[in-house]
Structure formats: structure tokens, C-alpha cells
Design a protein around this motif. Structure first.
Motif, PDB file in Angstrom:
ATOM      1  N   ASP A  27      -0.469   5.822  11.666  1.00 46.11           N
ATOM      2  CA  ASP A  27       0.131   7.118  11.354  1.00 46.11           C
ATOM      3  C   ASP A  27      -0.202   8.154  12.421  1.00 46.11           C
ATOM      4  OD1 ASP A  27       1.303   6.199   9.065  1.00 46.11           O
ATOM      5  OD2 ASP A  27      -0.191   7.031   7.703  1.00 46.11           O
TER       6      ASP A  27
ATOM      7  N   VAL B 286       1.222   4.656  -2.820  1.00 48.07           N
ATOM      8  CA  VAL B 286       0.993   6.077  -2.500  1.00 48.07           C
ATOM      9  C   VAL B 286       2.306   6.848  -2.397  1.00 48.07           C
ATOM     10  CG1 VAL B 286      -1.184   5.596  -1.345  1.00 48.07           C
ATOM     11  CG2 VAL B 286       0.920   5.609   0.009  1.00 48.07           C
TER      12      VAL B 286
ATOM     13  N   GLU C 132      -5.624   0.813   4.340  1.00 51.04           N
ATOM     14  CA  GLU C 132      -5.490   2.261   4.489  1.00 51.04           C
ATOM     15  C   GLU C 132      -6.073   2.746   5.810  1.00 51.04           C
ATOM     16  OE1 GLU C 132      -6.501   6.368   1.994  1.00 51.04           O
ATOM     17  OE2 GLU C 132      -7.433   4.463   1.435  1.00 51.04           O
ATOM     18  N   THR C 133      -7.206   2.170   6.212  1.00 52.56           N
ATOM     19  CA  THR C 133      -7.830   2.572   7.472  1.00 52.56           C
ATOM     20  C   THR C 133      -6.924   2.260   8.656  1.00 52.56           C
ATOM     21  OG1 THR C 133     -10.079   2.261   6.602  1.00 52.56           O
ATOM     22  CG2 THR C 133      -9.804   2.206   8.997  1.00 52.56           C
TER      23      THR C 133
ATOM     24  N   PRO D 230      -7.552  -2.798  -0.205  1.00 48.33           N
ATOM     25  CA  PRO D 230      -6.732  -1.596   0.030  1.00 48.33           C
ATOM     26  C   PRO D 230      -7.364  -0.629   1.020  1.00 48.33           C
ATOM     27  CG  PRO D 230      -6.846  -2.102  -2.319  1.00 48.33           C
ATOM     28  CD  PRO D 230      -7.844  -2.996  -1.640  1.00 48.33           C
ATOM     29  N   ASP D 231      -8.694  -0.510   1.007  1.00 55.16           N
ATOM     30  CA  ASP D 231      -9.363   0.403   1.938  1.00 55.16           C
ATOM     31  C   ASP D 231      -9.164  -0.039   3.384  1.00 55.16           C
ATOM     32  OD1 ASP D 231     -10.259   1.968  -0.131  1.00 55.16           O
ATOM     33  OD2 ASP D 231     -12.212   0.967  -0.273  1.00 55.16           O
TER      34      ASP D 231
ATOM     35  N   HIS E  98       0.835  -1.199   0.000  1.00 52.27           N
ATOM     36  CA  HIS E  98       0.000   0.000   0.000  1.00 52.27           C
ATOM     37  C   HIS E  98       0.873   1.254   0.000  1.00 52.27           C
ATOM     38  CE1 HIS E  98      -3.372   2.638   0.907  1.00 52.27           C
ATOM     39  NE2 HIS E  98      -2.633   3.186   1.856  1.00 52.27           N
TER      40      HIS E  98
ATOM     41  N   LEU F  22      -3.718   1.736   8.612  1.00 56.81           N
ATOM     42  CA  LEU F  22      -2.497   2.531   8.536  1.00 56.81           C
ATOM     43  C   LEU F  22      -2.741   3.962   8.999  1.00 56.81           C
ATOM     44  CD1 LEU F  22       0.468   2.480   7.767  1.00 56.81           C
ATOM     45  CD2 LEU F  22      -0.190   3.056   5.412  1.00 56.81           C
ATOM     46  N   SER F  23      -3.945   4.480   8.794  1.00 57.84           N
ATOM     47  CA  SER F  23      -4.250   5.835   9.252  1.00 57.84           C
ATOM     48  C   SER F  23      -4.196   5.913  10.774  1.00 57.84           C
ATOM     49  CB  SER F  23      -5.621   6.277   8.735  1.00 57.84           C
ATOM     50  OG  SER F  23      -6.670   5.608   9.402  1.00 57.84           O
TER      51      SER F  23
ATOM     52  N   GLN G 140      -5.429  13.912  11.343  1.00 61.40           N
ATOM     53  CA  GLN G 140      -6.362  12.947  10.790  1.00 61.40           C
ATOM     54  C   GLN G 140      -7.578  12.812  11.696  1.00 61.40           C
ATOM     55  OE1 GLN G 140      -4.603   9.369   8.796  1.00 61.40           O
ATOM     56  NE2 GLN G 140      -2.911   9.878  10.144  1.00 61.40           N
TER      57      GLN G 140
END
Length: 272
Positions: free
Chosen positions: A250, A30, A243-244, A239-240, A26, A246-247, A259
């Protein structure tokens, strides 16, 4: 940029290596750079090669052969050896000051429950090497099919949270394996669990020997009193989903600020 990393933990077979590879994949899409740090002296690289590999210092097979030890004893020996050679570890990490490191850890929970190996490594990374770390604990989604297994997994996750003393998220992995066995509404009860309600609604006491009733209540009370265990759902091929998660990582590690977080049980849409 500060030194940032995520410790990927969980029992054997929980999907830790797959999760690490999914994060790398992922990030590449990006335009971010990340590296896998392998802390399992028995692991082989799968999709992505290890940038830093404990096996360059010591391997489980070599220890088992040379020291005539079983796998668990050899694993402990490997980590004791690593702790005595942290200068090697520091030198390996030194070249990646401004890039994201993913620490793929072994599945043996005794490395943080019985002996303070991983807690010592965490303290070294945070106090000596100035890392902002997040612990990510994976539990297989099939555990929610059997409530007693779920409570066992919740206790293990809670143990890691307490002993590692890191900002922490829990992840329910391999959701694709239970899609035909559990509906979304029921799954939400496990993402943000009410331990006492789960014990009653999932029939733990009815399915157990009556002499375990008090023990079941004590375990549920323990999970409920701490109120620490929540889960984010993970589908490694989605991927969603990656991404969630990983947010959250982060935000914890301060990789990206500002965020807007969501509650874990908002990650699955419920059809009434």
C-alpha cells in the motif's frame, strides 16, 4: 483514486496463488475490493475466481495441442500473442479503474530474464494505463535451510528487481514448513542478509568442492554489492503477516499514505 496493482512473481511452487487468495481474503475482511488478474495461461482458479483471465484470450493447452509445442515454448507463444492483443487486455482492465488488481504471474523466470515479456507488460501498465505497481517476489522459506539454494533464490529475486524496474518487495513464503528446522535468530540473518557473513557462517565453502570457493565468493560479493535483497516473512494463514506485507504494498503504490514502515528483520521477535 489512482489505478493500483501488485505483480506477484516467483518460481513455481513458491505459493503465489495462495498469497493472492490470502490478500483477497484479508481485503474482504476490512471492506476493500480487489480482483485477481490471472496471467498464467495454464493456471486454474482455486479459492477465488479470476476476474480477468488470460485463458479467455489464449490457453496453454490449446497452444500445445494446435501448435505441437512443449509447455515452455507454448508459454512464450501465449505471451507473444497477448502482447499482440493488448487491446483485449486494456478492455478487460478498463472496467476496474478504482479497484485493486492483483496480477498472478507464471513461475517461469525466463519471461523476464531471457525474453522481455513481463517487462513489456509492466511498461504497458505503468506508461499506457497509468498504474502504480509494486512487484512482490516470493521465495520459499525452505530455501534458507540450504544456503546455496538461498543465494540462488536471492539472485533470481535481484534479477526480477533489476529487469522489471518496479518498486519491489521480496517475501519469504511458507514459513510454517521450517519452524522446526530453524530458530528465529537464525532466520533474521536471511531476512536482511549480509551475504559475506552468510557464506562464512553457513559453511558454504566447507560444504562445497574447493574449486568452487572463488565462485561462491563472487556470488556473495554480487549480492552484497547490490545490497538490494531483503525479505519480509509470510505465513499465509496468519492475518497479521498478510496485513504487514500489504501495508508495504500500500505504501509503495500510494494506496494509503502516512504509514510507518518497519524494517524487514523487525517482523520476527527474537528470543535471546
Amino acid at each position: 483514486m489512482s489505478r493500483v496493482g501488485v505483480m506477484v512473481l516467483g518460481p513455481a511452487g513458491a505459493g503465489k496463488s495462495t498469497f493472492c487468495n490470502s490478500i483477497i481474503s484479508h481485503m474482504q475482511t476490512v471492506g476493500r475490493r480487489a480482483h485477481i488478474v490471472n496471467l498464467d495461461p495454464a493456471a486454474e482458479a482455486t479459492k477465488y475466481e479470476f476476474t480477468i483471465d488470460i485463458r479467455d484470450l489464449i490457453s496453454l493447452d490449446d497452444v500445445m495441442e494446435e501448435m505441437d509445442l512443449g509447455p515452455n515454448g507454448a508459454l512464450i507463444y501465449c505471451f507473444e500473442y497477448l502482447l499482440k492483443n493488448l487491446d483485449w487486455f486494456d478492455e478487460e482492465i478498463g472496467d476496474f479503474n478504482d479497484e485493486y488488481l492483483i496480477f498472478d504471474c507464471p513461475g517461469q523466470i525466463e519471461l523476464y530474464t531471457h525474453i522481455p515479456v513481463l517487462p513489456n507488460i509492466v511498461r504497458h501498465l505503468t506508461q499506457q494505463l497509468n498504474f502504480n505497481l509494486c512487484a512482490t517476489y516470493l521465495l520459499e522459506a525452505p530455501f534458507v535451510i540450504d544456503s546455496s539454494k538461498f543465494f540462488s533464490g536471492a539472485l533470481s529475486a535481484m534479477s526480477a528487481m533489476i529487469l522489471l524496474e518496479l518498486p519491489h518487495i521480496n517475501v519469504l513464503s511458507k514459513l510454517d514448513l521450517i519452524k522446526g528446522d530453524i530458530n528465529k535468530k537464525k532466520l533474521k540473518r536471511f531476512l536482511n542478509p549480509d551475504a559475506m557473513l552468510l557464506m562464512e557462517t553457513e559453511g558454504m565453502n566447507q560444504a562445497s568442492n574447493p574449486k568452487f570457493l572463488r565462485l561462491n565468493q563472487c556470488i556473495a560479493n554480487l549480492v552484497d554489492d547490490f545490497g538490494m535483497v531483503q525479505f519480509l516473512p509470510l505465513e499465509s494463514n496468519n492475518p497479521d503477516s498478510i496485513e504487514t506485507i500489504l501495508s508495504y504494498v500500500d505504501d509503495i503504490t500510494q494506496w494509503a499514505e502516512g504509514q510507518e514502515q518497519k524494517e524487514p528483520n523487525d517482523q520476527i521477535d527474537v528470543e535471546e
